[in-house]
Design an enzyme around this catalytic site. Structure first.
Site, PDB file in Angstrom:
ATOM      1  N   ARG A 204       0.839  -1.202   0.000  1.00  0.00           N
ATOM      2  CA  ARG A 204       0.000   0.000   0.000  1.00  0.00           C
ATOM      3  C   ARG A 204       0.869   1.245   0.000  1.00  0.00           C
ATOM      4  NH1 ARG A 204      -2.532   0.452   4.976  1.00  0.00           N
ATOM      5  NH2 ARG A 204      -1.446  -1.272   5.967  1.00  0.00           N
TER       6      ARG A 204
ATOM      7  N   ASP B 189       7.043 -10.332   8.791  1.00  0.00           N
ATOM      8  CA  ASP B 189       6.932  -9.223   9.732  1.00  0.00           C
ATOM      9  C   ASP B 189       8.336  -8.664   9.953  1.00  0.00           C
ATOM     10  OD1 ASP B 189       6.697  -7.568  11.896  1.00  0.00           O
ATOM     11  OD2 ASP B 189       5.568  -8.979  13.136  1.00  0.00           O
TER      12      ASP B 189
ATOM     13  N   SER C 218      11.265  10.232   7.946  1.00  0.00           N
ATOM     14  CA  SER C 218      10.117  11.145   8.021  1.00  0.00           C
ATOM     15  C   SER C 218      10.582  12.512   8.501  1.00  0.00           C
ATOM     16  CB  SER C 218       9.098  10.602   9.024  1.00  0.00           C
ATOM     17  OG  SER C 218       8.116  11.576   9.301  1.00  0.00           O
TER      18      SER C 218
ATOM     19  N   TYR D 150       7.473   7.622  17.210  1.00  0.00           N
ATOM     20  CA  TYR D 150       7.715   7.671  15.762  1.00  0.00           C
ATOM     21  C   TYR D 150       8.909   8.586  15.442  1.00  0.00           C
ATOM     22  CZ  TYR D 150       6.221   8.172  10.824  1.00  0.00           C
ATOM     23  OH  TYR D 150       6.148   8.183   9.449  1.00  0.00           O
TER      24      TYR D 150
ATOM     25  N   ALA E  91      12.057   6.750  16.364  1.00  0.00           N
ATOM     26  CA  ALA E  91      12.362   5.668  15.410  1.00  0.00           C
ATOM     27  C   ALA E  91      12.958   6.245  14.128  1.00  0.00           C
ATOM     28  CB  ALA E  91      11.098   4.881  15.089  1.00  0.00           C
TER      29      ALA E  91
HETATM   30  P1  NAP Z   1       0.701   2.770   4.863  1.00  0.00           P
HETATM   31  O1  NAP Z   1      -0.089   3.232   3.694  1.00  0.00           O
HETATM   32  O2  NAP Z   1       0.054   2.659   6.195  1.00  0.00           O
HETATM   33  O3  NAP Z   1       1.361   1.347   4.465  1.00  0.00           O
HETATM   34  C1  NAP Z   1       2.197   0.711   5.388  1.00  0.00           C
HETATM   35  C2  NAP Z   1       2.845  -0.481   4.731  1.00  0.00           C
HETATM   36  O4  NAP Z   1       3.763  -1.073   5.669  1.00  0.00           O
HETATM   37  C3  NAP Z   1       1.867  -1.571   4.339  1.00  0.00           C
HETATM   38  O5  NAP Z   1       2.332  -2.173   3.158  1.00  0.00           O
HETATM   39  C4  NAP Z   1       1.968  -2.551   5.514  1.00  0.00           C
HETATM   40  O6  NAP Z   1       1.632  -3.902   5.166  1.00  0.00           O
HETATM   41  C5  NAP Z   1       3.455  -2.449   5.827  1.00  0.00           C
HETATM   42  N1  NAP Z   1       3.812  -2.893   7.180  1.00  0.00           N
HETATM   43  C6  NAP Z   1       3.422  -2.362   8.358  1.00  0.00           C
HETATM   44  N2  NAP Z   1       3.968  -3.048   9.380  1.00  0.00           N
HETATM   45  C7  NAP Z   1       4.727  -4.024   8.821  1.00  0.00           C
HETATM   46  C8  NAP Z   1       5.532  -5.063   9.353  1.00  0.00           C
HETATM   47  N3  NAP Z   1       5.667  -5.225  10.675  1.00  0.00           N
HETATM   48  N4  NAP Z   1       6.151  -5.905   8.487  1.00  0.00           N
HETATM   49  C9  NAP Z   1       6.002  -5.750   7.141  1.00  0.00           C
HETATM   50  N5  NAP Z   1       5.271  -4.779   6.588  1.00  0.00           N
HETATM   51  C10 NAP Z   1       4.630  -3.935   7.414  1.00  0.00           C
HETATM   52  O7  NAP Z   1       1.958   3.694   5.109  1.00  0.00           O
HETATM   53  P2  NAP Z   1       2.690   4.801   4.176  1.00  0.00           P
HETATM   54  O8  NAP Z   1       2.079   6.108   4.490  1.00  0.00           O
HETATM   55  O9  NAP Z   1       2.778   4.334   2.780  1.00  0.00           O
HETATM   56  O10 NAP Z   1       4.134   4.801   4.857  1.00  0.00           O
HETATM   57  C11 NAP Z   1       5.241   4.157   4.302  1.00  0.00           C
HETATM   58  C12 NAP Z   1       6.489   4.649   5.025  1.00  0.00           C
HETATM   59  O11 NAP Z   1       6.587   6.063   4.847  1.00  0.00           O
HETATM   60  C13 NAP Z   1       6.457   4.409   6.525  1.00  0.00           C
HETATM   61  O12 NAP Z   1       7.747   4.062   6.981  1.00  0.00           O
HETATM   62  C14 NAP Z   1       6.048   5.748   7.078  1.00  0.00           C
HETATM   63  O13 NAP Z   1       6.500   5.915   8.404  1.00  0.00           O
HETATM   64  C15 NAP Z   1       6.739   6.671   6.112  1.00  0.00           C
HETATM   65  N6  NAP Z   1       6.182   8.021   6.063  1.00  0.00           N
HETATM   66  C16 NAP Z   1       4.873   8.221   5.696  1.00  0.00           C
HETATM   67  C17 NAP Z   1       4.383   9.518   5.660  1.00  0.00           C
HETATM   68  C18 NAP Z   1       2.972   9.833   5.262  1.00  0.00           C
HETATM   69  O14 NAP Z   1       2.578  10.990   5.386  1.00  0.00           O
HETATM   70  N7  NAP Z   1       2.201   8.875   4.765  1.00  0.00           N
HETATM   71  C19 NAP Z   1       5.211  10.583   6.014  1.00  0.00           C
HETATM   72  C20 NAP Z   1       6.523  10.339   6.373  1.00  0.00           C
HETATM   73  C21 NAP Z   1       6.998   9.048   6.395  1.00  0.00           C
HETATM   74  P3  NAP Z   1       0.092  -4.440   5.257  1.00  0.00           P
HETATM   75  O15 NAP Z   1      -0.611  -3.870   4.061  1.00  0.00           O
HETATM   76  O16 NAP Z   1       0.222  -5.923   5.206  1.00  0.00           O
HETATM   77  O17 NAP Z   1      -0.467  -3.929   6.541  1.00  0.00           O
END
Ligand code: NAP
Length: 244
Positions: free
Chosen positions: A12, A60, A142, A155, A158
């Site tokens: 995702r 995981d 982030s 967060y 981390a």
């Molecule tokens: P997201 O849409 O919530 O997707 C999270 C993804 O991580 C999913 O594919 C989920 O798999 C996977 N995941 C979660 N826990 C896991 C685990 N223990 N082992 C393996 N896979 C795991 O998140 P996103 O917004 O795309 O974020 C992606 C990255 O960008 C993250 O590191 C987040 O901290 C960082 N980030 C995001 C933002 C933002 O605004 N969105 C900003 C700064 C940084 P499942 O589908 O199986 O649950």
């Protein structure tokens, strides 16, 4: 020998777009996620429909034994291949003010972003370093890890830890032709930010909008490309002008 790209959390959001971009660059892609097999299948299907190669490897990232088992399995099936591009993208939010924060809210967030990075990267480095084969490691950090965000001590810690590790590891492995960089997105439109007050937050962002996952994926693709061969230990901010 095929050079693969592994993207954690690629079912995702940002990880999904990174997987699609790396496939467009010609990499066979390993799509990792925790439990959302249907969403991972969809990403694999898109890649295959465009003539690319995709494999799903569910594990995981927090669980060292699970990481080892999955990568053992992959390596047995691919004795000639190795992961040349690793994107440590899996991450979660469990926001709370510090005085109310439960142990598990702290630990789950640190485990996913920081311990996950450690288990997977340590394991895959072994295949990038010999004979200066080379590799690219890109960590999704982030803005919170740079600025610190209230309600996100877990967060922010981390992601700041991930940035420190990026800079340290970059210097360790540079002589082996491996680059290690991070991207630091601000607010990006994904499931992770669905519950946030978008209208309020947009006003804080100089560009007056959230970023798109594709805009993060583009920077990751550049860091994975040959054009970025001399960039290492760097953090790319992708935040529409939202700094401290
Ligand atoms: P997201 O849409 O919530 O997707 C999270 C993804 O991580 C999913 O594919 C989920 O798999 C996977 N995941 C979660 N826990 C896991 C685990 N223990 N082992 C393996 N896979 C795991 O998140 P996103 O917004 O795309 O974020 C992606 C990255 O960008 C993250 O590191 C987040 O901290 C960082 N980030 C995001 C933002 C933002 O605004 N969105 C900003 C700064 C940084 P499942 O589908 O199986 O649950």
């Amino acid at each position: 020998m095929n050079k693969y790209a592994l993207v954690t959390g690629a079912s995702r959001g940002i990880g999904r777009e990174i997987a699609l971009r790396l496939s467009d660059m010609g990499y066979p892609v390993i799509i990792n996620c925790l439990s959302n097999k249907a969403a991972a299948d969809e990403v694999a299907h898109i890649i295959e429909s465009k003539g690319g190669t995709a494999e799903i490897l569910m594990f995981d990232v927090c669980d060292e034994a699970d990481v080892e088992r999955a990568l053992d399995r992959w390596e047995e099936a691919h004795p000639e291949d190795y992961v040349a591009v690793l994107v440590n993208n899996a991450g979660i939010r469990r926001d709370n003010v510090m005085f109310m924060m439960a142990d598990e809210e702290w630990q789950q967030v640190i485990n996913t972003s920081l311990n996950g990075f450690f288990y997977i990267t340590r394991r895959l480095l072994k295949h990038m370093m010999p004979r200066k084969r080379g590799g690219r490691i890109i960590n999704v950090a982030s803005l919170s890890g740079i600025k610190g965000m209230p309600g996100q001590t877990n967060y922010s810690a981390a992601k700041a830890g991930l940035i420190g590790a990026t800079k340290a590891l970059a210097q360790e492995v540079a002589p082996r032709n491996v680059t290690v960089n991070a991207v630091a997105p601000g607010f990006i439109e994904t499931d992770m930010t669905k519950d946030l007050p978008h209208d309020e937050l947009k006003n804080l962002i100089p560009m007056r909008r959230f970023g798109k996952p594709q805009e993060v994926a583009a920077a990751v693709a550049f860091l994975a490309s040959d054009d970025a061969a001399y960039i290492t230990g760097e953090v790319f901010n992708i935040n529409g002008g939202l700094y401290t």
